[in-house]
Motif scaffolding. Sequence first.
Motif, short mmCIF file in Angstrom:
data_model
loop_
_atom_site.label_atom_id
_atom_site.label_comp_id
_atom_site.label_asym_id
_atom_site.label_seq_id
_atom_site.Cartn_x
_atom_site.Cartn_y
_atom_site.Cartn_z
N ASN A 144 -9.19 -18.32 4.21
CA ASN A 144 -7.83 -18.66 3.76
C ASN A 144 -7.47 -20.11 4.11
N SER A 145 -8.17 -20.68 5.09
CA SER A 145 -7.95 -22.08 5.46
C SER A 145 -9.01 -23.00 4.86
N GLY A 146 -9.80 -22.47 3.92
CA GLY A 146 -10.80 -23.28 3.24
C GLY A 146 -12.08 -23.48 4.02
N ILE A 147 -12.30 -22.67 5.06
CA ILE A 147 -13.51 -22.80 5.88
C ILE A 147 -14.42 -21.62 5.55
N THR A 148 -15.60 -21.92 5.01
CA THR A 148 -16.54 -20.88 4.60
C THR A 148 -17.90 -21.10 5.23
N ASP A 149 -18.69 -20.06 5.23
CA ASP A 149 -20.05 -20.12 5.76
C ASP A 149 -20.87 -21.18 5.03
N GLN A 150 -20.78 -21.22 3.71
CA GLN A 150 -21.55 -22.17 2.92
C GLN A 150 -21.20 -23.61 3.27
N LYS A 151 -19.92 -23.91 3.39
CA LYS A 151 -19.51 -25.28 3.68
C LYS A 151 -19.93 -25.70 5.09
N LEU A 152 -19.89 -24.77 6.04
CA LEU A 152 -20.35 -25.08 7.39
C LEU A 152 -21.85 -25.33 7.40
N ARG A 153 -22.59 -24.57 6.61
CA ARG A 153 -24.04 -24.80 6.52
C ARG A 153 -24.34 -26.18 5.96
N GLU A 154 -23.52 -26.65 5.03
CA GLU A 154 -23.72 -27.98 4.46
C GLU A 154 -23.55 -29.07 5.52
N HIS A 182 -23.95 -28.63 8.66
CA HIS A 182 -25.09 -28.45 9.57
C HIS A 182 -26.31 -29.20 9.04
N ARG A 183 -26.58 -29.06 7.74
CA ARG A 183 -27.73 -29.76 7.14
C ARG A 183 -27.55 -31.27 7.16
N LEU A 184 -26.30 -31.72 7.12
CA LEU A 184 -26.02 -33.16 7.18
C LEU A 184 -26.14 -33.71 8.61
N GLY A 185 -26.27 -32.82 9.58
CA GLY A 185 -26.43 -33.26 10.96
C GLY A 185 -25.14 -33.57 11.68
N LEU A 186 -24.00 -33.11 11.14
CA LEU A 186 -22.70 -33.39 11.77
C LEU A 186 -22.29 -32.30 12.74
N ILE A 187 -22.78 -31.07 12.53
CA ILE A 187 -22.44 -29.97 13.42
C ILE A 187 -23.69 -29.13 13.69
N GLU A 188 -23.64 -28.40 14.79
CA GLU A 188 -24.56 -27.28 15.01
C GLU A 188 -23.78 -26.03 14.63
N TYR A 189 -24.39 -25.19 13.81
CA TYR A 189 -23.70 -24.00 13.32
C TYR A 189 -24.61 -22.79 13.43
N ASN A 190 -24.13 -21.78 14.13
CA ASN A 190 -24.86 -20.53 14.27
C ASN A 190 -23.91 -19.38 13.90
N PRO A 191 -24.05 -18.84 12.69
CA PRO A 191 -23.10 -17.81 12.25
C PRO A 191 -23.25 -16.47 12.97
N GLU A 192 -24.35 -16.31 13.70
CA GLU A 192 -24.60 -15.03 14.35
C GLU A 192 -24.34 -15.04 15.85
#
Length: 289
Positions: free
Chosen positions: A184-194, A196-206
């Motif tokens: 609802n705030s525009g934050i999705t798993d797919q966008k976080l993964r992007e 992560h791939r860009l090297g700006l965040i570490e993201y672990n959905p699990e």
Amino acid sequence: MNIELPIENALDRFVPSFDTVVHWFNTPKEEARLFFLELVKDNNQLTDKEKIALIYNSRKAIREFGNCKSIYENAINIFRNNNQNITCEEIDGNTIDVDWLELFFDKAKLVNNKDLQIIWSNILANKMEKPDSINPSLIHTLSIISTEQANFFCNISRFCFEERKSDIVHPLIFIKTNKKAYENSGITDQKLRELHRLGLIEYNPEKEFVFENKKTIVKGNFQIDIYGDENDRNIIKAGNVFFTQDGLDLYSIVGSDVKKYRNDILDFTVERLIHRKCKVYINGKAIIF
């Protein structure tokens, strides 16, 4: 009839001095094109064929020059606003690493979007102020990031909390157990993964990142003291997102309007921490939901 235009080899030998580049950036666009052509014609290291190649490509070069000029001028204005006691004349070509500067403008010349140009200007101004800041890896990331991805980075910056008396920032995003609320705030798993791939965040959905014992963070005028779960080694489960160094550097230069305090985000985050059996105090007062 094929005419070989050795533009790359010519450009390798057509490298103006820092002072020349500064003069170029301070020249109106049409005059700059003529200035560029004069530089080419007067360069004794170029063959006639290479001069033709550069002149043939001058329109593209001037368009790229316009991008660099806009970024440079905005960076100078930002630097002046942030450093009232230092003149730009005190910043010469030796202040910033030459290799870094060449990489920066090699990538910056392709940035046409005005919003992205502001980010690049802030990066350059930050580098002028702190020569040891901003890794080349962030320059590469910014050269391939889309406008949508940049806007999304600003979006998650709303959920960031800063450590007291430190440059460390934590994006407290608990998306695994609150997927719908974040969507609802525009934050999705797919966008976080992007990101992560860009090297700006570490993201672990699990699995959540953790702090130990106690963590003190601030948001607006509020100091938040967090104590870990006493029944689980005093661990503080801190969500599924963590900034890399490049992410921290980018966060440091995004606009303050996306970082400003919001009561709903603070309440939501504190509730998530208490749900994880943490004890939370805001300005010394225990919070209970």
